[in-house]
Design a protein around this motif. Structure first.
Motif, PDB file in Angstrom:
ATOM      1  N   ALA A 156      56.533  35.176  40.397  1.00 32.23           N
ATOM      2  CA  ALA A 156      55.213  34.576  40.618  1.00 32.23           C
ATOM      3  C   ALA A 156      54.575  35.119  41.891  1.00 32.23           C
ATOM      4  O   ALA A 156      53.361  35.354  41.934  1.00 32.23           O
ATOM      5  N   ALA A 160      51.009  37.148  42.151  1.00 29.16           N
ATOM      6  CA  ALA A 160      49.937  36.716  43.048  1.00 29.16           C
ATOM      7  C   ALA A 160      49.736  37.688  44.211  1.00 29.16           C
ATOM      8  O   ALA A 160      48.884  37.435  45.073  1.00 29.16           O
ATOM      9  N   ARG A 161      50.555  38.749  44.242  1.00 26.56           N
ATOM     10  CA  ARG A 161      50.479  39.765  45.297  1.00 26.56           C
ATOM     11  C   ARG A 161      50.715  39.170  46.691  1.00 26.56           C
ATOM     12  O   ARG A 161      50.068  39.550  47.668  1.00 26.56           O
ATOM     13  N   SER A 192      47.123  27.351  45.476  1.00 25.14           N
ATOM     14  CA  SER A 192      46.116  27.881  44.551  1.00 25.14           C
ATOM     15  C   SER A 192      46.239  29.395  44.367  1.00 25.14           C
ATOM     16  O   SER A 192      45.803  29.934  43.347  1.00 25.14           O
ATOM     17  N   LEU A 193      46.827  30.082  45.336  1.00 22.10           N
ATOM     18  CA  LEU A 193      46.985  31.529  45.226  1.00 22.10           C
ATOM     19  C   LEU A 193      47.856  31.901  44.038  1.00 22.10           C
ATOM     20  O   LEU A 193      47.678  32.958  43.432  1.00 22.10           O
ATOM     21  N   VAL A 194      48.799  31.025  43.698  1.00 24.52           N
ATOM     22  CA  VAL A 194      49.650  31.262  42.524  1.00 24.52           C
ATOM     23  C   VAL A 194      49.090  30.533  41.300  1.00 24.52           C
ATOM     24  O   VAL A 194      49.087  31.073  40.192  1.00 24.52           O
ATOM     25  N   GLU A 195      48.603  29.320  41.507  1.00 26.20           N
ATOM     26  CA  GLU A 195      48.121  28.513  40.374  1.00 26.20           C
ATOM     27  C   GLU A 195      47.043  29.227  39.564  1.00 26.20           C
ATOM     28  O   GLU A 195      46.978  29.080  38.336  1.00 26.20           O
ATOM     29  N   LYS A 196      46.191  30.011  40.224  1.00 28.77           N
ATOM     30  CA  LYS A 196      45.088  30.655  39.505  1.00 28.77           C
ATOM     31  C   LYS A 196      45.566  31.697  38.502  1.00 28.77           C
ATOM     32  O   LYS A 196      44.782  32.128  37.642  1.00 28.77           O
ATOM     33  N   HIS A 197      46.832  32.067  38.583  1.00 24.58           N
ATOM     34  CA  HIS A 197      47.379  33.038  37.638  1.00 24.58           C
ATOM     35  C   HIS A 197      48.018  32.377  36.409  1.00 24.58           C
ATOM     36  O   HIS A 197      48.393  33.075  35.468  1.00 24.58           O
TER      37      HIS A 197
END
Length: 530
Positions: A156, A160-161, A192-197
């Motif tokens: 993950a 999310a880079r 949110s940096l991961v959730e958006k993926h």
């Protein structure tokens, strides 16, 4: 005289939560969604109604129960995947996560929720190494029980880079000494940096899960919930559901106001409503959580954390809250640490308040801060099961270790709040803790988990009486938002809960065995077994 209400309930026993004390069985006449008449049961023989319901002889009728702090809308996303809230240890959690991964996860992700930080050694933060091997090649995000943090696996983080160099300036992406991310993401922006993926849940599935959740809430005895999570713009979701029928539970939704938002972004949504939902009031955050090390304490926790507010300039928060008050917009402020609670209350005492304001959670505070709650337009909103589910009397839990015994001993001061003459509303904070109101009321009395007498209570002197606990879910819930409600009285909304025993005389441990026979919202049954 032939009287013609819509519905008549014949209640052998009831608690009105008013000064009126009915003697013997009572007939309650309902028309147009409101209670229009109450009289001795014998009077009802001359009434003609579309529906007359004789409640069982041992049953007790009470005002409809209200969860004063819940997240039924945002909780849909927060509860996707495997439920880890009942895990006994980390090995149990890993087994459940592995099983979820073996089934292919949720839309190609291994998702989980309710992971208790107490499964890790106190002071030792969760690390992606604890889930990487059980999630396989799929990306994974496991939410901790406070929902203010989540653990992302290596896959993950790559998606999310988030790496050794990317995101280095983000303080809530927790890193190893060499700079590599541990996978722990604290607070909403970092998560949110991961959730958006994560691929979005189909809208029809989301509608179905919300309807199912609200039916479960109604079956637990709830007739309303104050949902402090309208940030997901649920108007279309709720309107679509109401096009097909009534919500089983009323929802009062309050959108979040974050530091970067303008008041116009918030106020344009206020006042929108459906038949059984409305957008009213605003929620703000002054800090995070103690378990996370993101609360705002007067002095650092035992690991040097929890030292600052969510607002980089707490005075900007003050200006925002006072602006809302000047425009008669009620607020609810998330304030967990002693510094956050004191700041929120001192601001409200700066001016003559025009509307009502709530402080949410209030997990640790000295007595001089408790005194500031004694104001007719200020209320405390507390979740008793946060105390009983996540801390222990031996003070070996993560929350207590972080605070140290002195501050841990000032936690969840429900008795002191009432003794100061303040308003105390009770709730669950679902999905952080179960929404079952009777279990929460029992825990509020016992100061331990109901049904587990082997547990030592946590400061039992802070326990409530049965009537105080019931008031926290009825009259005090409505008082906390400046409304008269939560009572069985002529003119009141016909929101009613019927139980198979008396909650004021039943021992708290036995409340868990109570059956909810019916819940009624606006004079219509939303749950009924009789």
């Amino acid at each position: 005289m032939n009287y013609r209400p819509d519905v008549v309930l014949i209640a052998p026993r009831l608690h009105t939560m008013t000064d009126a004390l009915p003697k013997g069985p009572t007939a309650i006449a309902i028309s147009g969604g409101r209670i229009v008449r109450m009289a001795p049961a014998s009077a009802a023989q001359d009434w003609t109604a579309q529906q007359i319901v004789h409640l069982p002889p041992d049953s007790t009728l009470v005002p409809g129960l209200v969860d004063s702090h819940s997240h039924p809308i945002s909780g849909l996303a927060l509860t996707e995947g495997v439920d880890l809230s009942g895990c006994r240890d980390l090995a149990d959690a890993r087994r459940r996560i592995a099983d979820e991964a073996s089934k292919g996860g949720t839309r190609g992700w291994v998702l989980g929720w309710g992971l208790d930080p107490n499964l890790f050694q106190a002071g030792h933060l969760p690390h992606r190494n604890s889930i990487d091997d059980v999630t396989g090649t799929l990306p994974g995000l496991i939410r901790l029980s406070d929902s203010h943090s989540a653990l992302a696996n290596t896959a993950a983080l790559r998606l999310a880079r988030i790496g050794v160099t990317i995101g280095m300036d983000h303080p809530d992406i927790i890193r190893e000494p060499g700079g590599a991310p541990t996978g722990l993401l604290q607070e909403f922006e970092a998560m949110s940096l991961v959730e958006k993926h994560i691929p979005a849940e189909p809208e029809t599935a989301r509608q179905g899960r919300l309807i199912q959740l609200l039916h479960h809430m109604a079956a637990s005895g709830l007739t309303a919930a104050f949902a402090l999570d309208a940030s997901d713009a649920p108007e279309d979701l709720l309107t679509t559901i109401e096009d097909r029928g009534d919500l089983p539970v009323k929802l009062r939704l309050s959108p979040w106001c974050m530091p970067e938002q303008t008041v116009d972004e918030i106020t344009t949504r206020l006042g929108r409503h459906g038949r059984r939902w409305c957008i009213e009031g605003v929620k703000l955050f002054l800090d995070g959580t103690i378990d996370n090390g993101t609360a705002w304490l007067e002095s650092p926790d035992q690991f040097g954390q929890s030292t600052k507010s969510t607002w980089s300039d707490p005075e900007a928060y003050a200006e925002r809250v006072l602006w809302f008050d000047e425009h008669s917009i009620p607020t609810a402020t998330h304030a967990i640490g002693d510094a956050a609670i004191a700041h929120a209350l001192k601001i409200l005492h700066r001016q003559l308040l025009r509307t009502h304001h709530r402080i949410e959670h209030l997990e640790t505070m000295p007595l001089e801060t408790v005194r500031l709650l004694a104001h007719p337009r200020i209320a405390a909103s507390v979740q008793p099961t946060h105390c009983t589910h996540f801390t222990s009397a031996d003070r070996k839990d993560n929350w207590s270790v972080r605070l140290g015994r002195q501050r841990a001993d000032t936690g969840w001061r429900t008795r002191d709040i009432l003794n100061m003459g303040a308003t105390l509303a009770l709730g669950s904070d679902w999905p952080i803790a179960p929404f079952a109101p009777l279990a929460t009321m029992a825990d509020a009395q016992l100061r331990r988990v109901a049904g587990k007498p082997e547990q030592s209570p946590i400061h039992p002197e802070q326990g409530l009486t049965a009537r105080e606990a019931l008031a926290g879910y009825t009259t005090s819930a409505y008082a906390s938002i400046g409304r008269a409600g939560g009572a069985v009285a002529v003119g009141a909304e016909a929101d009613i809960t019927v139980l198979d025993r008396d909650p004021l005389t039943t021992p708290p441990d036995e409340l868990l065995e109570t059956r909810v026979l019916a819940t009624m919202v606006d004079g219509t049954f939303s749950h009924r077994t009789v």
